[in-house]
Design an enzyme around this catalytic site. Structure first.
Site, PDB file in Angstrom:
ATOM      1  N   THR A   1      -7.966   8.388  -0.256  1.00 23.75           N
ATOM      2  CA  THR A   1      -7.410   7.191   0.349  1.00 23.75           C
ATOM      3  C   THR A   1      -8.282   6.015  -0.058  1.00 23.75           C
ATOM      4  O   THR A   1      -9.507   6.144  -0.088  1.00 23.75           O
ATOM      5  CB  THR A   1      -7.362   7.285   1.888  1.00 23.75           C
TER       6      THR A   1
ATOM      7  N   CYS B   1      -3.438   1.456  -2.677  1.00 23.37           N
ATOM      8  CA  CYS B   1      -3.208   2.334  -1.529  1.00 23.37           C
ATOM      9  C   CYS B   1      -2.529   3.561  -2.105  1.00 23.37           C
ATOM     10  O   CYS B   1      -1.568   3.436  -2.881  1.00 23.37           O
ATOM     11  CB  CYS B   1      -2.334   1.663  -0.482  1.00 23.37           C
TER      12      CYS B   1
END
Length: 232
Positions: free
Chosen positions: A83, A196
Site C-alpha cells: 500500500t 494508490c
C-alpha cells in the site's frame, strides 16, 4: 528464489493484484509451472483505516511492525508494504525487522527517471497526496510532484475508499479521474503516478495522454527482480 514477504490487506483488493502479478511475473521469467515464493500477512483494513482517520499513526505503525516481524519469522527474505499510504510508517516497519524493505516510492521513482521524466502528477489517498512522506520521497529522487486541486484530491480519495477498496469500479469515476489527469497534464505533468495500489483497478495507460506509472505493478516487478537476482 528468495521469499517475498507481503504486508497486505490494505485493501485486500489490491493485495490480490500483488499476488497475481508476482506469480505471473515469476512464470514469465522462469517458465513452466514456476510461481512466486512468498508469504502474506493480511491485516484487517477496518482497523488500519480507523487509525488513519484518527491520526493514530504510531499505533498503526505498531500493528504493521508486528506483522512484519511475523513475516520475517515465517521465512521472508524481503518485505513489501502493499500500500502506498502506509509507507508513512515505512521507517518504523523497517526498523522492526532485519530483512530489507523494498520501498514502493523508490521503485516508482526509478521507473519515472528511467523514462527520462522529471515532473509527475500524483494520484492517491489524501494522506499520500497532501503529506510529505511520499511526495518528499519522490522529490528526493529529483522529481517534481504535482497534485490535483482540493476538489480533485477529494474526488480521488473518495473513490478509493468508497469504491475501489470494496471492489466497485464505475465508469463515472473513471471519467472523473480522466478529467483530473487532464488538468495535471495541463499544469505540466509529464507522467502520472498511480500512487494508490487500488487505482490500477480503475485507470490504465489508455486513460491518460501521458505515461502512467502503476505503482503496484512496478513494486511487484522490482520484487521479482530482486528475488531472482541470482537466477539464470
Amino acid at each position: 528464489m528468495r521469499t517475498i514477504g507481503l504486508l497486505g490487506g490494505m485493501s485486500w483488493e489490491s493485495t490480490a493484484e500483488y499476488y497475481r502479478l508476482l506469480n505471473e511475473l515469476t512464470r514469465e521469467r522462469l517458465g513452466g509451472l514456476h510461481s512466486s515464493r512468498c508469504v502474506l500477512y493480511s491485516v484487517d483494513f477496518a482497523e488500519i483505516e480507523r487509525l488513519q482517520a484518527e491520526g493514530r499513526w504510531d499505533e498503526a505503525a505498531e500493528v504493521l511492525a508486528g506483522a512484519a516481524r511475523a513475516l520475517e519469522a515465517a521465512g521472508a527474505d524481503m518485505l513489501l508494504i502493499c500500500t502506498n499510504t502506509m509507507h508513512k510508517v515505512a521507517d518504523e516497519v523497517s526498523a522492526a525487522v532485519s530483512i530489507p524493505l523494498l520501498h514502493l516510492a523508490d521503485t516508482t521513482a526509478d521507473a519515472v527517471r528511467a523514462n527520462g521524466l522529471r515532473r509527475v502528477g500524483l494520484l492517491g489517498t489524501a494522506f499520500t497526496m497532501e503529506q510529505d512522506f511520499y511526495r518528499g520521497r519522490l522529490a528526493s529522487h529529483g522529481l517534481e510532484v504535482l497534485v490535483p486541486d482540493a476538489a480533485g484530491r477529494s474526488t480521488v480519495h473518495q473513490v478509493i475508499y468508497e469504491e475501489l477498496c470494496v471492489g466497485i469500479v464505475r465508469q463515472e469515476s473513471r471519467e472523473a479521474y480522466q478529467a483530473i489527469i487532464k488538468d495535471l497534464v495541463a499544469a505540466g505533468a509529464e507522467g502520472i503516478v498511480l500512487g494508490c495500489t487500488e487505482i490500477e483497478l480503475l485507470i490504465s495507460a489508455d486513460d491518460s495522454p501521458v505515461p502512467v506509472f502503476p505503482t503496484t505493478r512496478l513494486h511487484a516487478e522490482a520484487a521479482v527482480r530482486r528475488a531472482l537476482a541470482d537466477a539464470p
